[in-house]
Write an enzyme that holds these catalytic residues in place. Structure first.
Site, PDB file in Angstrom:
ATOM      1  N   ASN A   7       0.879  -1.166   0.000  1.00  0.00           N
ATOM      2  CA  ASN A   7       0.000   0.000   0.000  1.00  0.00           C
ATOM      3  C   ASN A   7       0.921   1.222   0.000  1.00  0.00           C
ATOM      4  O   ASN A   7       1.461   1.608   1.025  1.00  0.00           O
ATOM      5  CB  ASN A   7      -0.880  -0.038   1.249  1.00  0.00           C
ATOM      6  CG  ASN A   7      -1.828   1.131   1.321  1.00  0.00           C
ATOM      7  OD1 ASN A   7      -1.741   2.062   0.512  1.00  0.00           O
ATOM      8  ND2 ASN A   7      -2.726   1.097   2.279  1.00  0.00           N
ATOM      9  N   ARG A  91      -2.555  -1.978  -3.511  1.00  0.00           N
ATOM     10  CA  ARG A  91      -3.768  -1.191  -3.286  1.00  0.00           C
ATOM     11  C   ARG A  91      -3.745   0.011  -4.237  1.00  0.00           C
ATOM     12  O   ARG A  91      -2.744   0.728  -4.311  1.00  0.00           O
ATOM     13  CB  ARG A  91      -3.795  -0.680  -1.854  1.00  0.00           C
ATOM     14  CG  ARG A  91      -5.005   0.191  -1.622  1.00  0.00           C
ATOM     15  CD  ARG A  91      -4.941   0.898  -0.313  1.00  0.00           C
ATOM     16  NE  ARG A  91      -6.148   1.675  -0.120  1.00  0.00           N
ATOM     17  CZ  ARG A  91      -6.184   2.826   0.527  1.00  0.00           C
ATOM     18  NH1 ARG A  91      -5.074   3.322   1.058  1.00  0.00           N
ATOM     19  NH2 ARG A  91      -7.310   3.472   0.678  1.00  0.00           N
ATOM     20  N   HIS A 180     -13.278   2.725   0.200  1.00  0.00           N
ATOM     21  CA  HIS A 180     -13.270   1.683   1.250  1.00  0.00           C
ATOM     22  C   HIS A 180     -13.875   0.368   0.741  1.00  0.00           C
ATOM     23  O   HIS A 180     -14.304  -0.467   1.537  1.00  0.00           O
ATOM     24  CB  HIS A 180     -14.089   2.093   2.495  1.00  0.00           C
ATOM     25  CG  HIS A 180     -13.480   3.179   3.320  1.00  0.00           C
ATOM     26  ND1 HIS A 180     -14.251   4.101   3.989  1.00  0.00           N
ATOM     27  CD2 HIS A 180     -12.200   3.470   3.615  1.00  0.00           C
ATOM     28  CE1 HIS A 180     -13.462   4.931   4.648  1.00  0.00           C
ATOM     29  NE2 HIS A 180     -12.210   4.575   4.444  1.00  0.00           N
ATOM     30  N   GLY A 210     -13.338   4.617  10.571  1.00  0.00           N
ATOM     31  CA  GLY A 210     -11.939   4.796  10.961  1.00  0.00           C
ATOM     32  C   GLY A 210     -11.646   6.284  10.967  1.00  0.00           C
ATOM     33  O   GLY A 210     -12.524   7.082  11.323  1.00  0.00           O
ATOM     34  N   ASN A 211     -10.446   6.693  10.559  1.00  0.00           N
ATOM     35  CA  ASN A 211     -10.213   8.133  10.388  1.00  0.00           C
ATOM     36  C   ASN A 211     -11.104   8.667   9.279  1.00  0.00           C
ATOM     37  O   ASN A 211     -11.729   9.698   9.404  1.00  0.00           O
ATOM     38  CB  ASN A 211      -8.740   8.395  10.097  1.00  0.00           C
ATOM     39  CG  ASN A 211      -7.930   8.337  11.367  1.00  0.00           C
ATOM     40  OD1 ASN A 211      -8.331   8.882  12.392  1.00  0.00           O
ATOM     41  ND2 ASN A 211      -6.803   7.643  11.317  1.00  0.00           N
ATOM     42  N   ARG A 241     -12.808  15.325   8.066  1.00  0.00           N
ATOM     43  CA  ARG A 241     -13.623  15.663   6.878  1.00  0.00           C
ATOM     44  C   ARG A 241     -15.079  15.859   7.285  1.00  0.00           C
ATOM     45  O   ARG A 241     -15.602  15.145   8.125  1.00  0.00           O
ATOM     46  CB  ARG A 241     -13.559  14.531   5.850  1.00  0.00           C
ATOM     47  CG  ARG A 241     -12.235  14.437   5.163  1.00  0.00           C
ATOM     48  CD  ARG A 241     -12.205  13.252   4.202  1.00  0.00           C
ATOM     49  NE  ARG A 241     -11.022  12.465   4.436  1.00  0.00           N
ATOM     50  CZ  ARG A 241     -10.922  11.165   4.190  1.00  0.00           C
ATOM     51  NH1 ARG A 241     -11.933  10.506   3.688  1.00  0.00           N
ATOM     52  NH2 ARG A 241      -9.804  10.537   4.449  1.00  0.00           N
ATOM     53  N   ASP A 282      -9.335  12.491  17.042  1.00  0.00           N
ATOM     54  CA  ASP A 282      -9.105  11.147  17.566  1.00  0.00           C
ATOM     55  C   ASP A 282     -10.280  10.787  18.480  1.00  0.00           C
ATOM     56  O   ASP A 282     -10.503  11.443  19.501  1.00  0.00           O
ATOM     57  CB  ASP A 282      -7.779  11.146  18.347  1.00  0.00           C
ATOM     58  CG  ASP A 282      -7.419   9.750  18.820  1.00  0.00           C
ATOM     59  OD1 ASP A 282      -8.309   9.058  19.363  1.00  0.00           O
ATOM     60  OD2 ASP A 282      -6.250   9.371  18.666  1.00  0.00           O
ATOM     61  N   ARG A 284     -10.876   8.578  20.643  1.00  0.00           N
ATOM     62  CA  ARG A 284     -10.613   8.318  22.074  1.00  0.00           C
ATOM     63  C   ARG A 284     -10.504   9.625  22.850  1.00  0.00           C
ATOM     64  O   ARG A 284     -11.011   9.770  23.953  1.00  0.00           O
ATOM     65  CB  ARG A 284      -9.325   7.497  22.234  1.00  0.00           C
ATOM     66  CG  ARG A 284      -9.521   6.049  21.888  1.00  0.00           C
ATOM     67  CD  ARG A 284      -8.230   5.361  21.675  1.00  0.00           C
ATOM     68  NE  ARG A 284      -7.547   5.891  20.492  1.00  0.00           N
ATOM     69  CZ  ARG A 284      -6.594   5.248  19.826  1.00  0.00           C
ATOM     70  NH1 ARG A 284      -6.184   4.080  20.236  1.00  0.00           N
ATOM     71  NH2 ARG A 284      -6.041   5.781  18.760  1.00  0.00           N
ATOM     72  N   GLY A 330     -11.384   1.336  13.122  1.00  0.00           N
ATOM     73  CA  GLY A 330     -10.913   1.586  14.486  1.00  0.00           C
ATOM     74  C   GLY A 330     -12.028   1.974  15.450  1.00  0.00           C
ATOM     75  O   GLY A 330     -12.071   1.503  16.586  1.00  0.00           O
ATOM     76  N   GLY A 332     -15.527   1.645  14.742  1.00  0.00           N
ATOM     77  CA  GLY A 332     -16.567   0.613  14.677  1.00  0.00           C
ATOM     78  C   GLY A 332     -16.210  -0.631  15.478  1.00  0.00           C
ATOM     79  O   GLY A 332     -17.063  -1.256  16.096  1.00  0.00           O
ATOM     80  N   ASN A 334     -13.996  -0.798  18.085  1.00  0.00           N
ATOM     81  CA  ASN A 334     -13.589  -0.607  19.486  1.00  0.00           C
ATOM     82  C   ASN A 334     -14.498   0.266  20.333  1.00  0.00           C
ATOM     83  O   ASN A 334     -14.375   0.274  21.553  1.00  0.00           O
ATOM     84  CB  ASN A 334     -12.191   0.038  19.525  1.00  0.00           C
ATOM     85  CG  ASN A 334     -11.150  -0.858  18.894  1.00  0.00           C
ATOM     86  OD1 ASN A 334     -10.936  -1.968  19.359  1.00  0.00           O
ATOM     87  ND2 ASN A 334     -10.519  -0.392  17.826  1.00  0.00           N
ATOM     88  N   GLU A 384      -7.938  -5.143   5.352  1.00  0.00           N
ATOM     89  CA  GLU A 384      -7.867  -4.781   3.940  1.00  0.00           C
ATOM     90  C   GLU A 384      -6.692  -5.472   3.252  1.00  0.00           C
ATOM     91  O   GLU A 384      -6.780  -5.861   2.092  1.00  0.00           O
ATOM     92  CB  GLU A 384      -7.772  -3.257   3.796  1.00  0.00           C
ATOM     93  CG  GLU A 384      -9.120  -2.596   4.096  1.00  0.00           C
ATOM     94  CD  GLU A 384      -9.044  -1.105   4.355  1.00  0.00           C
ATOM     95  OE1 GLU A 384      -8.650  -0.730   5.473  1.00  0.00           O
ATOM     96  OE2 GLU A 384      -9.377  -0.339   3.449  1.00  0.00           O
TER      97      GLU A 384
HETATM   98  P1  ADP Z   1      -7.531   4.493   9.571  1.00  0.00           P
HETATM   99  O1  ADP Z   1      -8.797   4.895   8.893  1.00  0.00           O
HETATM  100  O2  ADP Z   1      -6.455   5.522   9.504  1.00  0.00           O
HETATM  101  O3  ADP Z   1      -7.084   3.081   9.267  1.00  0.00           O
HETATM  102  P2  ADP Z   1      -8.455   3.386  12.099  1.00  0.00           P
HETATM  103  O4  ADP Z   1      -9.380   2.436  11.429  1.00  0.00           O
HETATM  104  O5  ADP Z   1      -7.309   2.836  12.851  1.00  0.00           O
HETATM  105  O6  ADP Z   1      -7.914   4.513  11.135  1.00  0.00           O
HETATM  106  O7  ADP Z   1      -9.361   4.264  13.108  1.00  0.00           O
HETATM  107  C1  ADP Z   1      -8.822   5.330  13.844  1.00  0.00           C
HETATM  108  C2  ADP Z   1      -9.901   5.838  14.782  1.00  0.00           C
HETATM  109  O8  ADP Z   1     -10.270   4.772  15.668  1.00  0.00           O
HETATM  110  C3  ADP Z   1      -9.420   6.995  15.653  1.00  0.00           C
HETATM  111  O9  ADP Z   1     -10.421   7.990  15.721  1.00  0.00           O
HETATM  112  C4  ADP Z   1      -9.258   6.328  17.004  1.00  0.00           C
HETATM  113  O10 ADP Z   1      -9.464   7.243  18.061  1.00  0.00           O
HETATM  114  C5  ADP Z   1     -10.369   5.305  16.963  1.00  0.00           C
HETATM  115  N1  ADP Z   1     -10.212   4.286  17.988  1.00  0.00           N
HETATM  116  C6  ADP Z   1      -9.248   3.357  18.115  1.00  0.00           C
HETATM  117  N2  ADP Z   1      -9.412   2.637  19.263  1.00  0.00           N
HETATM  118  C7  ADP Z   1     -10.508   3.132  19.871  1.00  0.00           C
HETATM  119  C8  ADP Z   1     -11.206   2.851  21.082  1.00  0.00           C
HETATM  120  N3  ADP Z   1     -10.811   1.883  21.909  1.00  0.00           N
HETATM  121  N4  ADP Z   1     -12.300   3.581  21.382  1.00  0.00           N
HETATM  122  C9  ADP Z   1     -12.715   4.567  20.573  1.00  0.00           C
HETATM  123  N5  ADP Z   1     -12.101   4.889  19.427  1.00  0.00           N
HETATM  124  C10 ADP Z   1     -11.018   4.196  19.069  1.00  0.00           C
END
Ligand code: ADP
Length: 400
Positions: A7, A91, A180, A210-211, A241, A282, A284, A330, A332, A334, A384
């Site tokens: 990638n 990718r 995606h 995710g982000n 965004r 972020d 978290r 990330g 979805g 967690n 992915e």
């Molecule tokens: P990318 O799209 O760059 O691959 P990820 O799929 O890793 O990113 O998602 C990143 C997001 O996931 C960030 O906003 C991060 O804060 C969130 N995230 C990761 N772990 C947790 C958690 N335990 N609780 C809430 N949000 C989380």
């Protein structure tokens, strides 16, 4: 059968080496800051345990980066020579309307990917760089392009056309493409496994959070709508965004605030979303702020989940019948609170989360719907890279 997945980003290369026969990840890694005085190369060797190494030194070009990846893989004994690879999977973000499937790369394919650059100026040039360097380094190994847009090529025209003059589509290729796709496809297949039914019999709403974030409506296993549009800016609220907004805001900002097109583009892509609303992109940190009483962070969470709820409702209507809602990415995977708030108030639609199951943490996929819920609600970790490897294998087997 060893498959290397690459990638290639504008200043980074992510990679994973799979043994597809043994269904194992042999090694993975990331080179960041290519072209800067000091690049960082994180390599994880997974043969017999996890061994992480970090190297910091100048890596001037993607070519140097790829050569270094080959060297590290050889030094660690993962492979002795690139010729051991059965294929390399790349990718590629934008395949336009031309690429509906993973495609064996030749000069014509390289040319077509180049033609898509105006549609994805930030991504396709970097993806191409990885392809060209890999073609030079390993000319005898089949290389396959796997497109983020391909899974969404099954969307019907009434869903992918914008209500704009026809020639904007026919001459300028302005339409919804969606992104995606590799992730939506992968989790849809995993959901089918989890539910014990063929994917071709299932209607799903997949939420990649995710982000970047996007939703997809999947009917009988095929994508029929998705929230990202001609670019990844449309749809859900994301880290930085804005997702859906009134396009007239753009003209207003030009006219009344004196912003240039480039400034508006940066504003909507990099300074909006969660970050624009509450200062952090972020999730978290957004929760931490909200828990500490920050009203802006609370609003950001409410807006984020409200937008998801609207899309679930819209896609439910699109599909007519819904088998499962799938959370991935990330957030979805967690964030139980986001999942709960995104499905709140939908019991009458048959979407009902069990809060105990929702608070489960652990490896792999799990269901979070209550026993009374007509619709399954699943949390499925996306992969992915594995999906690119699987599609690469399918492509070379079809060609041979
Ligand atoms: P990318 O799209 O760059 O691959 P990820 O799929 O890793 O990113 O998602 C990143 C997001 O996931 C960030 O906003 C991060 O804060 C969130 N995230 C990761 N772990 C947790 C958690 N335990 N609780 C809430 N949000 C989380």
């Amino acid at each position: 059968m060893k498959i290397l997945v690459i990638n290639s980003g504008s200043s980074s290369i992510k990679y994973q080496l799979f043994d597809m026969t043994a269904a194992l990840v042999l090694a993975s890694g990331l080179i960041e800051r290519i072209g800067e005085p000091q690049a960082l190369h994180r390599h994880i060797d997974r043969q017999g345990g996890v061994e992480e190494t970090e190297r910091k030194h100048a890596i001037a070009t993607h070519r140097d980066g790829l050569l270094e990846i080959g060297k590290v893989l050889r030094e660690s004994g993962t492979i002795h020579d690139l010729s051991e690879l059965s294929a390399i999977g790349h990718r590629v973000v934008h395949g336009g309307e031309y690429f509906r499937e993973p495609t064996l790369i030749d000069n014509e394919v390289v040319g077509r990917i180049r033609e898509m650059i105006p549609l994805a100026p930030l991504h396709n040039p970097a993806n191409l760089m990885g392809i060209e360097v890999a073609l030079q380094a390993a000319p005898d190994i089949p290389q396959v392009a796997v497109f983020d847009t391909a899974f969404h090529q099954s969307i019907p025209q009434h869903a992918w056309r914008y209500a704009l003059p026809e020639k904007l589509y026919s001459e300028q290729h302005v339409r919804r493409y969606g992104f995606h796709g590799t992730s939506h496809h992968y989790v849809a297949k995993q959901a089918a496994q989890q539910l014990g039914k063929p994917l071709s019999s299932l209607n799903l709403i997949t939420l990649h959070l995710g982000n970047g974030a996007s939703a997809a409506a999947i009917s009988q296993g095929r994508s029929v709508d998705t929230s990202m549009g001609m670019t990844p800016l449309e749809g859900l609220i994301m880290g930085t965004r804005c997702g859906d907004i009134d396009p007239a805001i753009h003209f207003y900002l030009g006219r009344e605030a004196g912003l240039s097109n480039e400034e508006v583009e940066t504003l909507l892509n990099k300074e909006s979303g969660l970050k624009g609303i509450c200062g952090s992109n972020d999730m978290r940190e957004v929760h931490r702020l909200a828990d500490a009483g920050d009203e802006r962070a609370r609003l950001a969470l409410e807006m984020y989940c409200y937008r998801i709820r609207k899309y679930i409702g819209a896609y439910y209507a699109v599909l007519g019948h819904l088998d499962a809602v799938v959370f991935t990415g990330g957030i979805g995977e967690n964030d139980a609170r986001t999942r709960a708030q995104s499905c709140a108030g939908m019991t009458a639609l048959g979407i009902d989360i069990d809060s105990e199951k929702n608070s489960h943490r652990g490896e792999g996929a799990f269901a979070i719907n209550s026993d009374a819920s007509a619709v399954s609600i699943l949390v499925i970790p996306t992969d992915e890279e594995l999906e690119i490897a699987l599609q690469t294998v399918a492509c070379i087997e079809e060609e041979s």
